[in-house]
Design a protein around this motif. Sequence first.
Motif, PDB file in Angstrom:
ATOM      1  N   GLY A  28      41.983 -36.138  43.639  1.00 37.18           N
ATOM      2  CA  GLY A  28      41.106 -37.196  44.139  1.00 37.18           C
ATOM      3  C   GLY A  28      39.763 -36.734  44.656  1.00 37.18           C
ATOM      4  N   LYS A  29      39.405 -35.484  44.402  1.00 40.35           N
ATOM      5  CA  LYS A  29      38.149 -34.942  44.936  1.00 40.35           C
ATOM      6  C   LYS A  29      36.907 -35.548  44.296  1.00 40.35           C
ATOM      7  N   LEU A  30      37.033 -36.042  43.071  1.00 41.88           N
ATOM      8  CA  LEU A  30      35.877 -36.633  42.386  1.00 41.88           C
ATOM      9  C   LEU A  30      35.570 -38.051  42.868  1.00 41.88           C
ATOM     10  N   LYS A  31      36.531 -38.671  43.536  1.00 34.83           N
ATOM     11  CA  LYS A  31      36.370 -40.025  44.093  1.00 34.83           C
ATOM     12  C   LYS A  31      35.941 -41.030  43.024  1.00 34.83           C
ATOM     13  N   LEU A  32      36.605 -40.993  41.878  1.00 36.92           N
ATOM     14  CA  LEU A  32      36.251 -41.894  40.784  1.00 36.92           C
ATOM     15  C   LEU A  32      36.515 -43.364  41.109  1.00 36.92           C
TER      16      LEU A  32
END
Length: 111
Positions: free
Chosen positions: A74-78
């Motif tokens: 979830g680091k990209l926060k798409l």
Amino acid sequence: MTVNYYKSILSWWEPKRIWFNFLVGISGILGMLTGISQFEFTDLLGVLAWGILANILFSTGILVEILEDYYFKGKLKLQHFRWTFLVIGTLLYCTLTFSYAAYYYTPFIDF
């Protein structure tokens, strides 16, 4: 993340599928009306295949979010770009649908 997170992804995307299908269908009908010459049974099969492809491509939004959670934690926060992906994808597919239908159903002049 948890199963509840994946359910939230599905609960966000799936209700929008109805509007996506409606808009793609309308753009296809408008494209056909630009110069329909003859609608045959094989055309119905093509429309059905086009709709199935549209829904497969729509599902990539769900798949991308799930893969982003799995591989990137979830680091990209798409999820912050959901509306952007939805609007751009819908506009592109509607444009492609209209263009293809208009091209396919416009009668050609043979010299």
